[in-house]
Design a protein around this motif. Structure first.
Motif, short mmCIF file in Angstrom:
data_model
loop_
_atom_site.label_atom_id
_atom_site.label_comp_id
_atom_site.label_asym_id
_atom_site.label_seq_id
_atom_site.Cartn_x
_atom_site.Cartn_y
_atom_site.Cartn_z
N TRP A 323 0.81 -1.30 0.08
CA TRP A 323 0.25 0.23 0.04
C TRP A 323 0.89 1.24 0.01
O TRP A 323 0.41 2.06 -0.77
CB TRP A 323 -1.14 0.01 1.19
N ALA A 324 1.71 1.41 0.78
CA ALA A 324 2.82 2.41 0.82
C ALA A 324 3.49 2.81 -0.55
O ALA A 324 3.77 3.67 -0.87
CB ALA A 324 3.81 2.28 2.02
N ASP A 326 2.41 2.11 -3.50
CA ASP A 326 1.56 2.94 -4.27
C ASP A 326 1.22 4.17 -3.89
O ASP A 326 1.20 4.99 -4.87
CB ASP A 326 0.10 2.20 -4.31
N GLU A 327 1.38 4.42 -2.63
CA GLU A 327 1.26 6.03 -2.29
C GLU A 327 2.40 6.67 -2.59
O GLU A 327 2.55 7.62 -3.25
CB GLU A 327 1.23 6.14 -0.45
N ARG A 330 2.67 7.60 -6.31
CA ARG A 330 1.47 8.76 -6.51
C ARG A 330 2.22 10.00 -6.27
O ARG A 330 1.95 10.92 -7.10
CB ARG A 330 0.17 8.57 -5.82
N THR A 344 8.18 5.58 6.61
CA THR A 344 6.84 5.23 6.82
C THR A 344 6.48 5.85 8.10
O THR A 344 7.24 6.07 8.96
CB THR A 344 6.35 3.89 6.35
N THR A 403 -7.39 -2.52 2.25
CA THR A 403 -7.31 -1.43 1.20
C THR A 403 -8.15 -1.62 -0.17
O THR A 403 -8.53 -0.83 -0.76
CB THR A 403 -5.96 -1.06 1.07
N HIS A 530 -2.29 8.96 6.48
CA HIS A 530 -1.22 8.68 5.56
C HIS A 530 -0.42 7.68 6.15
O HIS A 530 -0.20 7.45 7.28
CB HIS A 530 -0.43 10.11 5.44
#
Length: 747
Positions: A323-324, A326-327, A330, A344, A403, A530
């Motif tokens: 997930w991180a 993908d963040e 972005r 993180t 998620t 976040h």
């Protein structure tokens, strides 16, 4: 003689009329003859065509064959239209920049600066297929796809063979997916088990075969597959397990690597070496049976199985890292440098506790409740994601249920209706009527199929009355306003408009619920969820900092509405449906949720320090054994929160300064299915928050070369129970990477 007279002269008008009639008669005659000739010629032509085709007329079996062929063409045309329709969603996936999807090389650190894993490409590990050992390629093909170079993406012969073997065994003993299908899943799709995903996978396999060579497909497969231990790709796995380059692996090591593709968690050699060696022996047998090697060539590998480097069995937080990553992609898409170091927000202590809470709940109660999966998301009030559990076992399934899985939230969705009501002038003490209500052809019922009459909003929410939110939505608030409120509070999943939404029929994710509920302890401000605190390049330059670069939290609900909601939600763990969720010695708030046929069970709750959403259910949507949100999800929430609140500075829930209420009825102590009390997780000892703040200030002063006057009572500061989740002074950005209020004595 008779007298002659002048001839009669016709008037001009009569001559014109006669001429007109003449012209019309000529036109009519021409039309008649033309049409007659056209009809005659058409009939003659049709007769000639008929006579011509009579020579092709068939009878008997030949006619049957032609009829079947005609029907086949008709059905084939219709089938082609259907296939194109089904292929459209799959082809949409190929529009993404899938080749450069992993052109980031990211090293991840936890909130304290400790290395926790990496994602993306590892440039030094990229090895062309032609340079790989021949025995490694043979081992992979013999085990994963023996007809790889013959099929066109789907191996129909292999699929038929697998179905036959499975039918004979009465269970799934062989898979029919080709190596290309597995690559399609890794590149474009998830591990979610659904018919839609399998259809997409088949079309994408055909697309890959049409656009890539066999060597490119094999190379991508070897680079992208998960290999256990937090590694992706055979090259990374070779370094992790054997400490050597992929080009140097022996036959025994190649067989062990090839055995990981099927079930990396089960056969990871650093976790279960005997199982890994047994699997490697099966791979060697496959190589002999497929004719790629002889028994004499593999006998040495059988007698001398591979050995691996000793590794710490502590697993990386892989669901969170996915997930991180993908963040990061972005956020960092605008940066020129894609080789990054990312700090993180994850707290490994809380992460381990979250994983253990979910795993132990499934281990102790999964069989009796008939549930196999769970998910959890934990956010520190302020927005930092401290823990995430995306499923029971990352090695078995990399699909992140925290998620990505869309599940009905049940009554936990009622929070949005009540929050909107508080915004529109209602209070916890507003009296409403619990009675029959209908909306069109829909007449919702309460859980006990009874009605309580006139009750307060506070009681209606605590007892999870169904008719009240439906009546509010129908008569006062409206469905559109409820959807707008949910979106504003943090639900990112598209919500379909339906009158049943107030009871939680709209599908959301676990992360959606955790984010939205975190608005309440924040006093109505956006949660600012976040997982990435800082992004740096390898030169140490800070490219992104959440606190510096992100806008401040917006006010989503008024403070008064947030206070009213907190007052009502804090009653539920004590007099409502979530009495198993109350954290010992800490005021707790939250809401349970249970869907129709007991398919999904939720608890979403919060304290002054943390918010967490917990879900349990099954991937195939089968029903549980009467599991409600107040049972396993609430107990799991309590397990985690009891651990998280040990030895930290406890914060009050916004607007609540009243003493913690007593439970209406204390449930029985949680015990395992064997009758033994459950083990309580204990946080390790660490520095107190006061000591942490002093050390951080010392580091900042030393960094700026500013003299520091130590307090007189410094020596009196001593260790306290681990405050690893506490929030203290502003975070430092030094080399240690600490961003929280506590620095653990040891990792």
């Amino acid at each position: 003689m008779p007298k002659m007279t002048a001839p009669e002269i016709r008037p001009p008008a009569k001559k014109a009329a006669r001429l007109k009639r003449h012209v019309l008669l000529r036109i009519d005659s021409w039309l008649d003859s033309t049409l007659w000739n056209a009809g005659y010629n058409l009939a003659e032509t049709w007769e000639e065509i008929t006579i011509f085709f009579r020579r092709f007329r068939v009878r008997g079996l030949k006619k049957l064959g032609f009829e079947i062929a005609g029907e086949a063409m008709t059905l084939g045309t219709a089938g082609a239209v259907v296939l194109l329709t089904l292929a459209q969603p799959a082809l949409e996936e190929t529009k993404k920049d899938w080749r450069n999807h992993d052109n980031f090389a990211v090293t991840f650190l936890d909130r304290y600066g400790n290395f926790i894993g990496h994602r993306g490409i590892i440039h030094e590990n990229s090895v062309p297929v032609d340079e790989l050992p021949d025995h490694l390629v043979k081992a992979v093909l013999a085990t994963e796809d023996r007809r790889f170079f013959e099929h066109v993406g789907i191996d129909f012969f292999g699929l038929a063979r697998a179905m036959t073997e499975n039918a004979r065994a009465g269970s799934v003993v062989q898979g029919g997916s080709t190596l290309t299908q597995q690559l399609a899943k890794n590149l474009f799709l998830t591990n979610e088990r659904s018919i839609e995903r399998k259809i997409k996978e088949a079309f994408l396999a055909f697309w890959l075969e049409a656009n890539l060579s066999k060597k490119e497909i094999l190379s991508l497969y070897l680079d992208r597959a998960y290999m256990g231990g937090g590694t992706f790709g055979a090259a990374a796995a070779s370094q992790f397990y054997f400490g050597k380059n992929i080009t140097e692996v022996s036959l025994a090591e190649a067989a062990m690597l090839a055995g990981l593709f099927k079930a990396p968690a089960k056969y990871a050699p650093h976790v279960n070496l005997p199982a890994a060696r047994a699997r490697a022996n099966d791979v060697l047998t496959n190589m002999v049976q497929s004719g790629l090697m002889t028994e004499g060539q593999v006998v040495a590998a059988r007698r001398n199985p591979a050995t691996v480097i000793d590794r710490d069995e502590k697993e990386a937080p892989d669901y969170f890292l996915d997930w991180a990553f993908d963040e990061v992609q972005r956020i960092a898409a605008r940066f020129k440098d894609h080789t990054l170091v990312v700090r993180t927000t994850i707290d490994l202590g809380l992460q381990q506790a979250a994983e253990e809470a979910v795993a132990s709940s499934l281990r102790e109660y999964g069989e009796s409740y008939r549930v196999k999966q769970g998910a959890l998301a934990m956010i520190e009030n302020g927005g930092a994601v401290r823990a995430m559990v995306g499923g029971r076992d990352y090695g078995e399934s990399q699909f992140n249920r925290a998620t990505r899985a869309l599940r009905q939230p049940g009554s936990s969705f009622k929070m949005y209706t009540y929050a909107l009501a508080m915004e529109n002038g209602y209070t916890p003490q507003t009296v409403v009527t619990d009675g029959p209500v209908s909306w069109g052809n829909w007449s919702p019922q309460n859980y006990g199929r009874s009605y309580a009459g006139r009750i307060t909003m506070e009681t209606a929410l605590a007892k999870s009355i169904n008719t009240i939110p439906v009546r509010l939505a129908k008569e006062k608030l409206g469905i559109d306003a409820i959807i707008k409120t949910a979106k504003a509070m943090g639900v990112e999943t598209p919500i379909k408009k339906d009158v049943t939404i107030p009871l939680g029929t709209a599908e959301v994710t676990v992360m959606d619920q955790a984010t939205a509920y975190a608005v309440l302890p924040a006093g109505g401000r956006a949660a600012r969820r976040h997982g990435v605190a800082q992004i740096m390049n390898y030169a140490g330059e800070v490219l992104y900092d959440f606190e510096r670069d992100e806008p401040p939290a917006e006010q989503i609900l008024t403070e008064q509405a947030a206070i009213y909601m907190n007052e009502m939600m804090s009653k539920i763990p004590y007099i409502g449906t979530a009495r198993r969720a109350a954290v010992d010695g800490v005021l707790t708030a939250g809401k349970t949720g249970t869907t129709q046929a007991y398919r999904d069970a939720w608890f979403v709750g919060y304290t002054g320090n943390y918010t967490a959403a917990v879900w349990f259910g099954n991937d195939d949507y089968t029903s549980s054994n009467n599991m409600t949100g107040g049972s396993l999800p609430a107990m799991t929430f309590k397990k985690l929160m009891d651990y998280a609140h040990q030895g930290i500075d406890l914060k009050p829930i916004f607007g609540i300064d009243t003493p913690m209420p007593e439970k209406e009825a204390k449930p029985e102590e949680a015990v395992s299915e064997t009758g033994e009390p459950l083990v309580t997780l204990v946080r390790p000892r660490s520095l107190s928050s006061q000591s942490t703040r002093m050390i951080r200030e010392l580091g900042q002063r030393l960094k700026s070369a500013t003299p520091l006057s130590l307090p007189a009572d410094t020596a009196a500061l001593g260790p306290k129970e681990a405050p690893t989740g506490a929030t203290g002074a502003a975070p430092a950005t030094g080399a240690t990477g600490a961003t929280g209020s506590a620095i653990p004595v040891s990792n």
